[in-house]
Design a protein around this motif. Structure first.
Motif, short mmCIF file in Angstrom:
data_model
loop_
_atom_site.label_atom_id
_atom_site.label_comp_id
_atom_site.label_asym_id
_atom_site.label_seq_id
_atom_site.Cartn_x
_atom_site.Cartn_y
_atom_site.Cartn_z
N GLY A 62 -1.60 -7.29 0.91
CA GLY A 62 -0.68 -8.23 0.29
C GLY A 62 -1.34 -9.44 -0.32
N ARG A 63 -2.67 -9.51 -0.28
CA ARG A 63 -3.40 -10.65 -0.86
C ARG A 63 -4.12 -10.19 -2.12
NH1 ARG A 63 -3.83 -14.60 3.25
NH2 ARG A 63 -3.41 -13.76 5.35
N ASN A 64 -4.03 -10.99 -3.17
CA ASN A 64 -4.67 -10.67 -4.44
C ASN A 64 -5.63 -11.79 -4.83
OD1 ASN A 64 -3.16 -8.17 -5.20
ND2 ASN A 64 -1.43 -9.58 -5.11
N PHE A 65 -6.75 -11.39 -5.42
CA PHE A 65 -7.77 -12.36 -5.80
C PHE A 65 -8.28 -12.05 -7.21
CE2 PHE A 65 -7.87 -11.99 -1.20
CZ PHE A 65 -7.79 -13.31 -0.80
N ASP A 66 -8.57 -13.12 -7.93
CA ASP A 66 -9.17 -12.94 -9.26
C ASP A 66 -10.61 -12.46 -9.15
OD1 ASP A 66 -6.89 -13.97 -10.80
OD2 ASP A 66 -7.39 -15.88 -9.84
N ALA A 67 -11.29 -12.91 -8.10
CA ALA A 67 -12.69 -12.51 -7.91
C ALA A 67 -12.99 -12.44 -6.42
CB ALA A 67 -13.63 -13.51 -8.58
N VAL A 68 -13.76 -11.44 -6.06
CA VAL A 68 -14.26 -11.29 -4.68
C VAL A 68 -15.77 -11.34 -4.74
CG1 VAL A 68 -14.42 -9.77 -2.68
CG2 VAL A 68 -12.27 -9.91 -3.96
N PHE A 69 -16.36 -12.18 -3.90
CA PHE A 69 -17.82 -12.31 -3.82
C PHE A 69 -18.27 -11.73 -2.49
CE2 PHE A 69 -16.31 -15.73 -6.50
CZ PHE A 69 -17.23 -15.80 -7.53
N ASP A 70 -19.13 -10.73 -2.54
CA ASP A 70 -19.63 -10.13 -1.30
C ASP A 70 -21.06 -10.57 -1.06
OD1 ASP A 70 -19.98 -8.68 0.97
OD2 ASP A 70 -19.60 -6.72 0.08
N ILE A 71 -21.21 -11.44 -0.06
CA ILE A 71 -22.52 -11.99 0.27
C ILE A 71 -23.18 -11.21 1.40
CG2 ILE A 71 -23.75 -14.16 0.78
CD1 ILE A 71 -21.98 -14.30 -1.67
N THR A 72 -22.40 -10.44 2.16
CA THR A 72 -22.89 -9.92 3.44
C THR A 72 -22.87 -8.40 3.54
OG1 THR A 72 -20.69 -10.10 4.48
CG2 THR A 72 -22.12 -12.04 4.59
N ALA A 73 -22.96 -7.69 2.43
CA ALA A 73 -23.01 -6.23 2.48
C ALA A 73 -24.47 -5.79 2.59
CB ALA A 73 -22.37 -5.62 1.24
N ALA A 85 -10.70 -1.85 0.77
CA ALA A 85 -9.80 -2.94 1.18
C ALA A 85 -9.26 -3.73 0.00
CB ALA A 85 -10.52 -3.87 2.15
N ILE A 86 -10.03 -3.85 -1.09
CA ILE A 86 -9.59 -4.68 -2.22
C ILE A 86 -9.07 -3.84 -3.37
CG2 ILE A 86 -11.18 -6.53 -1.60
CD1 ILE A 86 -12.95 -5.65 -3.95
N SER A 87 -8.96 -2.54 -3.18
CA SER A 87 -8.49 -1.66 -4.26
C SER A 87 -7.13 -2.13 -4.78
CB SER A 87 -8.38 -0.22 -3.75
OG SER A 87 -7.89 0.63 -4.76
N GLY A 88 -7.08 -2.44 -6.07
CA GLY A 88 -5.85 -2.90 -6.69
C GLY A 88 -5.51 -4.34 -6.43
N ARG A 89 -6.39 -5.07 -5.72
CA ARG A 89 -6.09 -6.46 -5.34
C ARG A 89 -7.11 -7.45 -5.88
NH1 ARG A 89 -5.53 -4.03 0.08
NH2 ARG A 89 -3.34 -3.50 0.39
N ALA A 90 -8.09 -6.99 -6.64
CA ALA A 90 -9.16 -7.89 -7.10
C ALA A 90 -9.38 -7.73 -8.59
CB ALA A 90 -10.45 -7.60 -6.34
N GLY A 91 -9.51 -8.86 -9.29
CA GLY A 91 -9.81 -8.83 -10.72
C GLY A 91 -11.21 -8.38 -11.00
N ARG A 92 -12.15 -8.76 -10.13
CA ARG A 92 -13.52 -8.30 -10.24
C ARG A 92 -14.25 -8.54 -8.92
NH1 ARG A 92 -16.26 -11.72 -15.04
NH2 ARG A 92 -14.34 -11.07 -16.09
N LEU A 93 -15.37 -7.84 -8.76
CA LEU A 93 -16.20 -7.95 -7.56
C LEU A 93 -17.61 -8.35 -7.97
CD1 LEU A 93 -16.91 -7.51 -4.54
CD2 LEU A 93 -17.20 -5.08 -5.07
N VAL A 94 -18.13 -9.41 -7.33
CA VAL A 94 -19.50 -9.86 -7.56
C VAL A 94 -20.29 -9.61 -6.27
CG1 VAL A 94 -21.00 -11.78 -8.18
CG2 VAL A 94 -18.69 -11.63 -9.16
N HIS A 95 -21.29 -8.78 -6.37
CA HIS A 95 -22.05 -8.33 -5.20
C HIS A 95 -23.44 -8.94 -5.21
CE1 HIS A 95 -23.82 -5.55 -2.25
NE2 HIS A 95 -24.77 -5.32 -3.13
N VAL A 96 -23.85 -9.51 -4.09
CA VAL A 96 -25.22 -10.03 -3.94
C VAL A 96 -26.10 -8.91 -3.41
CG1 VAL A 96 -26.71 -11.73 -2.84
CG2 VAL A 96 -24.40 -12.37 -3.58
#
Length: 317
Positions: A62-73, A85-96
């Motif tokens: 039920g939570r939507n985000f314009d951007a998700v930043f993954d620092i800990t993968a 988990a973010i399928s359909g809920r994130a505008g984009r994903l930025v992965h470190v």
């Protein structure tokens, strides 16, 4: 922008949260809640162990985000669980990711098209992170906009890895700095706040999705030059002792106690893609950044009570 930071309480994640807030974005962090951190007052917190994929899906439902930043993968399971988990809920994903995903060879500089490791022989860390990237590029092909940032050595305030602080601890005690080899090999160092700005650019810029970006200091320096910048930052000088790890039969772990970087080989990464595509510009020179880091280290009481000098005795320090 509504941003979710996976992590957010240590080093890169913490500085990223502050950069996002400084630029007026709304920030939520998600972590286990075990690390105390000074966060911007409007930061929202979600408590969840990302490794529990079922709980992660429930937490983000039920939570939507314009951007998700993954620092800990750090494993492919980390990345696949987050994508679910973010399928359909994130505008984009930025992965470190990491510069360790590159296969090592003596042609420089390494750009983002340099061949990647294809097995664990060169190190488990780089191989696992390469597998994380593979999962994310597949998710990108299926419709989730993904950008990947591959940092080299990152330094700065709140560094949770004992690197520049190792030298600060030695300098304030007038202990020598031990440098493997002759110190002529080239290294790059990037300030954590410059990395945070690059990560935010990956979330803001329309050309970022579908691309990987190197992150490192724009200028390489020799190991000897790095030591000189440390001296300048701390306004102190001690002896420099060069030593040969091979003739002394030192293990990589023993060398790492006094020199926490690659040694006797060059590491040079090309960061021009970030400049040309995203308009990224480095703000910190190495000397300025180390001075900034030393002042934070000194004022925040990070000095260790004891320093391991066992390798000093082996090299005659």
């Amino acid at each position: 922008m509504d941003a979710l930071v996976i992590g957010g309480s240590r080093f890169v994640g913490l500085r990223l949260v502050w950069e996002l807030a400084r630029r007026g974005h709304r920030v939520t962090i998600l972590n286990r809640g075990r690390t105390a951190a000074l966060l911007p007052g409007e930061t929202r917190r979600l408590t969840c162990d990302r490794h529990d994929h079922k709980a992660l899906v429930t937490c983000l439902e039920g939570r939507n985000f314009d951007a998700v930043f993954d620092i800990t993968a750090y494993t492919p399971e980390d990345s696949s669980g987050l994508v679910q988990a973010i399928s359909g809920r994130a505008g984009r994903l930025v992965h470190v990711s990491t510069g360790s995903v590159y296969r090592f060879f003596h042609r420089f500089p390494w750009d983002e098209d340099t061949p990647l490791v294809d097995g664990p022989e060169a190190g488990e860390y780089g191989w696992l992170k390469r597998q994380c990237e593979d999962i994310l590029w597949e998710a990108h092909a299926q419709g989730l906009p993904v950008s990947v940032v591959r940092p080299g050595y990152v330094y700065g305030p709140h560094n949770s890895i004992y690197r520049e602080a190792l030298f600060f601890d030695r300098l304030v005690r007038d202990l020598p700095v031990l440098v493997p080899g002759d110190g002529s090999y080239l290294v790059q160092f990037g300030h954590v706040d410059d990395l945070a700005r690059l990560l935010v650019l990956c979330a803001e810029h329309p050309e970022a999705p579908g691309k990987a970006f190197n992150f490192a200091g724009s200028r390489a320096c020799t190991a000897n030059d790095y030591v000189e910048d440390l001296f300048a930052a701390c306004r102190a000088r001690t002896r420099i002792i060069h030593f040969d790890p091979v003739s002394l039969n030192l293990t990589p772990q023993e060398v790492g106690q006094v020199w926490p970087y690659r040694y006797l080989v060059h590491t040079l990464r090309d960061i021009s893609r970030a400049r040309y595509v995203l308009g990224y510009q480095e703000r910190y020179s190495l000397r300025e950044g180390l001075r900034d880091t030393f002042e934070w280290w000194r004022q925040s009481g990070q000095q260790r009570n004891t320093v391991d000098t066992s390798v000093d005795r082996l090299v005659g320090g």
